[in-house]
Scaffold this motif. Structure first.
Motif, PDB file in Angstrom:
ATOM      1  N   PHE A  60      39.515  -5.430  10.234  1.00 55.35           N
ATOM      2  CA  PHE A  60      38.622  -5.614  11.388  1.00 55.35           C
ATOM      3  C   PHE A  60      39.399  -6.262  12.524  1.00 55.35           C
ATOM      4  O   PHE A  60      40.202  -7.181  12.289  1.00 55.35           O
ATOM      5  CB  PHE A  60      37.439  -6.520  11.015  1.00 55.35           C
TER       6      PHE A  60
ATOM      7  N   THR B 209      39.053  -8.759  15.333  1.00 55.10           N
ATOM      8  CA  THR B 209      38.118  -9.831  15.691  1.00 55.10           C
ATOM      9  C   THR B 209      38.727 -10.631  16.854  1.00 55.10           C
ATOM     10  O   THR B 209      39.939 -10.508  17.118  1.00 55.10           O
ATOM     11  CB  THR B 209      37.884 -10.788  14.498  1.00 55.10           C
TER      12      THR B 209
ATOM     13  N   ILE C 199      42.024  -8.855  10.916  1.00 57.82           N
ATOM     14  CA  ILE C 199      41.928  -9.381   9.547  1.00 57.82           C
ATOM     15  C   ILE C 199      41.801  -8.220   8.553  1.00 57.82           C
ATOM     16  O   ILE C 199      41.214  -7.180   8.877  1.00 57.82           O
ATOM     17  CB  ILE C 199      40.731 -10.350   9.354  1.00 57.82           C
TER      18      ILE C 199
ATOM     19  N   VAL D  75      40.246  -7.127   5.028  1.00 56.73           N
ATOM     20  CA  VAL D  75      39.215  -7.597   4.084  1.00 56.73           C
ATOM     21  C   VAL D  75      39.209  -6.810   2.769  1.00 56.73           C
ATOM     22  O   VAL D  75      38.589  -7.238   1.800  1.00 56.73           O
ATOM     23  CB  VAL D  75      37.804  -7.588   4.726  1.00 56.73           C
TER      24      VAL D  75
ATOM     25  N   GLU E 227      32.519 -12.231  -5.785  1.00 59.19           N
ATOM     26  CA  GLU E 227      31.706 -13.202  -5.045  1.00 59.19           C
ATOM     27  C   GLU E 227      31.394 -12.686  -3.639  1.00 59.19           C
ATOM     28  O   GLU E 227      31.981 -11.696  -3.189  1.00 59.19           O
ATOM     29  CB  GLU E 227      32.451 -14.541  -4.971  1.00 59.19           C
TER      30      GLU E 227
ATOM     31  N   GLY F  17      31.475 -11.947   0.102  1.00 54.87           N
ATOM     32  CA  GLY F  17      32.598 -11.873   1.040  1.00 54.87           C
ATOM     33  C   GLY F  17      33.878 -11.323   0.434  1.00 54.87           C
ATOM     34  O   GLY F  17      34.918 -11.259   1.097  1.00 54.87           O
ATOM     35  N   SER F  18      33.831 -10.895  -0.849  1.00 54.81           N
ATOM     36  CA  SER F  18      35.069 -10.434  -1.500  1.00 54.81           C
ATOM     37  C   SER F  18      35.472  -9.022  -1.072  1.00 54.81           C
ATOM     38  O   SER F  18      36.564  -8.563  -1.418  1.00 54.81           O
ATOM     39  CB  SER F  18      34.926 -10.510  -3.025  1.00 54.81           C
ATOM     40  N   GLY F  19      34.590  -8.311  -0.355  1.00 54.14           N
ATOM     41  CA  GLY F  19      34.966  -6.982   0.155  1.00 54.14           C
ATOM     42  C   GLY F  19      34.264  -5.819  -0.519  1.00 54.14           C
ATOM     43  O   GLY F  19      34.593  -4.653  -0.275  1.00 54.14           O
ATOM     44  N   LYS F  20      33.256  -6.101  -1.342  1.00 51.71           N
ATOM     45  CA  LYS F  20      32.578  -5.042  -2.100  1.00 51.71           C
ATOM     46  C   LYS F  20      31.933  -4.022  -1.155  1.00 51.71           C
ATOM     47  O   LYS F  20      32.184  -2.819  -1.240  1.00 51.71           O
ATOM     48  CB  LYS F  20      31.501  -5.645  -3.031  1.00 51.71           C
ATOM     49  N   THR F  21      31.075  -4.510  -0.264  1.00 50.50           N
ATOM     50  CA  THR F  21      30.345  -3.591   0.619  1.00 50.50           C
ATOM     51  C   THR F  21      31.301  -2.853   1.556  1.00 50.50           C
ATOM     52  O   THR F  21      31.185  -1.626   1.723  1.00 50.50           O
ATOM     53  CB  THR F  21      29.297  -4.372   1.442  1.00 50.50           C
ATOM     54  N   GLN F  22      32.276  -3.566   2.135  1.00 51.56           N
ATOM     55  CA  GLN F  22      33.153  -2.903   3.122  1.00 51.56           C
ATOM     56  C   GLN F  22      34.010  -1.830   2.461  1.00 51.56           C
ATOM     57  O   GLN F  22      34.331  -0.817   3.089  1.00 51.56           O
ATOM     58  CB  GLN F  22      34.026  -3.933   3.856  1.00 51.56           C
TER      59      GLN F  22
ATOM     60  N   SER G 198      31.625  -1.018  10.765  1.00 49.40           N
ATOM     61  CA  SER G 198      31.280  -1.386  12.145  1.00 49.40           C
ATOM     62  C   SER G 198      32.370  -0.863  13.074  1.00 49.40           C
ATOM     63  O   SER G 198      33.494  -0.595  12.635  1.00 49.40           O
ATOM     64  CB  SER G 198      31.231  -2.896  12.305  1.00 49.40           C
TER      65      SER G 198
ATOM     66  N   ASN H  37      34.322  -2.262  15.055  1.00 51.26           N
ATOM     67  CA  ASN H  37      35.591  -3.008  15.120  1.00 51.26           C
ATOM     68  C   ASN H  37      36.417  -2.854  13.841  1.00 51.26           C
ATOM     69  O   ASN H  37      37.453  -3.490  13.688  1.00 51.26           O
ATOM     70  CB  ASN H  37      35.339  -4.499  15.413  1.00 51.26           C
TER      71      ASN H  37
ATOM     72  N   GLN I  15      22.058  -2.687   0.733  1.00 49.19           N
ATOM     73  CA  GLN I  15      21.888  -3.991   0.105  1.00 49.19           C
ATOM     74  C   GLN I  15      20.469  -4.546   0.240  1.00 49.19           C
ATOM     75  O   GLN I  15      19.989  -5.224  -0.643  1.00 49.19           O
ATOM     76  CB  GLN I  15      22.909  -4.963   0.731  1.00 49.19           C
TER      77      GLN I  15
ATOM     78  N   GLU J  95      24.044  -3.921  -4.563  1.00 50.20           N
ATOM     79  CA  GLU J  95      23.155  -5.014  -5.007  1.00 50.20           C
ATOM     80  C   GLU J  95      21.707  -4.522  -5.180  1.00 50.20           C
ATOM     81  O   GLU J  95      20.790  -5.102  -4.595  1.00 50.20           O
ATOM     82  CB  GLU J  95      23.176  -6.170  -3.992  1.00 50.20           C
TER      83      GLU J  95
HETATM   84  N1  LIG Z   1      32.270  -6.275  11.535  1.00 49.73           N
HETATM   85  C1  LIG Z   1      33.012  -7.212  10.926  1.00 49.73           C
HETATM   86  N2  LIG Z   1      33.949  -7.905  11.630  1.00 49.73           N
HETATM   87  C2  LIG Z   1      34.716  -8.830  11.017  1.00 49.73           C
HETATM   88  N3  LIG Z   1      34.639  -9.142   9.712  1.00 49.73           N
HETATM   89  C3  LIG Z   1      33.714  -8.489   8.977  1.00 49.73           C
HETATM   90  C4  LIG Z   1      32.852  -7.489   9.543  1.00 49.73           C
HETATM   91  N4  LIG Z   1      32.038  -7.011   8.568  1.00 49.73           N
HETATM   92  C5  LIG Z   1      32.379  -7.682   7.441  1.00 49.73           C
HETATM   93  N5  LIG Z   1      33.370  -8.564   7.679  1.00 49.73           N
HETATM   94  C6  LIG Z   1      34.019  -9.454   6.691  1.00 49.73           C
HETATM   95  O1  LIG Z   1      34.535  -8.682   5.627  1.00 49.73           O
HETATM   96  C7  LIG Z   1      34.562  -9.466   4.435  1.00 49.73           C
HETATM   97  C8  LIG Z   1      34.029  -8.634   3.280  1.00 49.73           C
HETATM   98  O2  LIG Z   1      32.640  -8.398   3.522  1.00 49.73           O
HETATM   99  P1  LIG Z   1      31.721  -7.598   2.518  1.00 49.73           P
HETATM  100  O3  LIG Z   1      30.474  -7.285   3.260  1.00 49.73           O
HETATM  101  O4  LIG Z   1      32.461  -6.451   1.950  1.00 49.73           O
HETATM  102  O5  LIG Z   1      31.451  -8.673   1.385  1.00 49.73           O
HETATM  103  P2  LIG Z   1      30.654  -8.492   0.026  1.00 49.73           P
HETATM  104  O6  LIG Z   1      31.634  -8.640  -1.103  1.00 49.73           O
HETATM  105  O7  LIG Z   1      29.848  -7.254   0.069  1.00 49.73           O
HETATM  106  O8  LIG Z   1      29.712  -9.796   0.043  1.00 49.73           O
HETATM  107  P3  LIG Z   1      28.158  -9.954  -0.342  1.00 49.73           P
HETATM  108  O9  LIG Z   1      28.141 -10.138  -1.843  1.00 49.73           O
HETATM  109  O10 LIG Z   1      27.751 -11.204   0.368  1.00 49.73           O
HETATM  110  O11 LIG Z   1      27.403  -8.755   0.113  1.00 49.73           O
HETATM  111  C9  LIG Z   1      33.740 -10.722   4.716  1.00 49.73           C
HETATM  112  O12 LIG Z   1      34.630 -11.795   4.917  1.00 49.73           O
HETATM  113  C10 LIG Z   1      33.015 -10.388   5.993  1.00 49.73           C
HETATM  114  O13 LIG Z   1      32.800 -11.534   6.775  1.00 49.73           O
END
Ligand SMILES: Nc1ncnc2c1ncn2[C@@H]1O[C@H](COP(=O)(O)OP(=O)(O)OP(=O)(O)O)[C@@H](O)[C@H]1O
Ligand SMILES: [Mg+2]
Length: 273
Positions: A24, A26, A31, A33, A52, A54-59, A69, A71, A106, A189
């Motif tokens: 991303f 920012t 960064i 992820v 956990e 913020g570990s990157g699952k959804t992205q 997104s 960015n 989610q 989730e």
């Molecule tokens: N548009 C964005 N710009 C910058 N950072 C982002 C953006 N979207 C997500 N992130 C960051 O990417 C990282 C991974 O996010 P992700 O949504 O994959 O987490 P997750 O493992 O699904 O968490 P959760 O269990 O809370 O859903 C996080 O640190 C989040 O803040």
């Protein structure tokens, strides 16, 4: 190399992800992820992705399905039935996304349109993607409501989302993802907001989808107990890295990574089988 060769020859292979990274832009800089993720999924199997917040699952799965997104960007490849979802054009991606690949988001509570009856929300998908008539689309809606074991589905098609419980809304989300006969469902989730009994019922629907319909499932959860009930394989994520990846049995009974051991130590003893 051996692994790649094996997967090329594997006619059951549905999705193969190679060196996937997500970034991303920012205000604080660029960064990363998701870091060089590698995993695969066969037809009729479930891959659990645990880690956990913020570990990157959804992205990871947003990047594969073109939902990052504005960015964000990604590198690597995600081969779905021989077709790279990362490098293909938007037009090519549309052939698969929402049809062969269903995404359950989610938060089901915000994914449904509040002022639209359930039957219309379901049938509009088949009218749009499959060009079905309204009558056939409604018949298909009743069929998928049966698959997700919704009682009295004929009454339900005239209900609005606010009239349904959390578990029923989640069944509707699964039903929506089934409208176009997908080969892969990514569920992010799907049981988090539900009580334990309802959670179990939803997981048994996913088990039916893989066994009876040969659908590949990716089940994202922060709860390793949920993963254990449904997944054939598991990928454990931490800080954007897949720290452990293997058969659910091996990972759960003989975890190699310290973080996996920590996750397993958080399961209360009365839930262990
Ligand atoms: N548009 C964005 N710009 C910058 N950072 C982002 C953006 N979207 C997500 N992130 C960051 O990417 C990282 C991974 O996010 P992700 O949504 O994959 O987490 P997750 O493992 O699904 O968490 P959760 O269990 O809370 O859903 C996080 O640190 C989040 O803040
Ligand atoms: Mg998430």
């Amino acid at each position: 190399m051996q692994l790649t060769q094996k997967n090329i020859n594997n006619s059951n292979l549905l999705l193969k992800v190679n060196n996937l990274s997500v970034f991303f832009n920012t205000p604080e800089g660029n960064i990363q992820v998701v870091k060089d993720a590698n995993f695969s999924l066969n037809k009729g199997e479930c891959l659990g992705v645990v880690g956990e917040s913020g570990s990157g699952k959804t992205q990871t799965f947003f990047s594969i399905t073109g939902l990052l997104s504005s960015n964000g960007y990604c590198k690597g490849s995600a081969i779905f039935k021989g077709f790279d979802l990362i490098t293909s054009s938007e037009e090519e991606k549309r052939r698969y996304l929402g049809k062969s690949i269903g995404f359950i988001f989610q938060d089901p509570m915000t994914s449904l349109t509040p002022h639209m009856k359930i039957g219309k929300q379901l049938s509009e998908i088949a009218i749009f993607h499959e060009k079905l008539s309204s009558k056939l689309a409604m018949e298909r809606s009743l069929e998928v409501l049966d698959i997700v074991k919704m009682p009295k589905s004929r009454d339900l098609i005239n209900s609005y989302p606010h009239e349904l419980s959390g578990g029923m809304k989640q069944r509707i989300m699964i039903a929506i993802s089934l409208m176009c006969r997908p080969e892969l469902i990514i569920a992010d989730e799907p049981t988090t907001a539900l009580d334990v009994t309802t959670q179990s019922e939803i997981l048994s629907i996913f088990n039916d989808l893989k066994s009876n319909m040969n659908i590949g499932i990716i089940l994202i959860s922060h709860n390793i107990g949920v993963i254990a009930e449904t997944s054939d394989n598991v990928a454990v994520m931490k800080n954007g890295l897949i720290v452990e990846n293997g058969s659910t049995f091996n990972v759960l009974t003989n975890p190699k990574d310290e973080y996996t051991k920590h996750l397993l130590s958080c399961i209360p003893p009365w839930l262990e089988k």
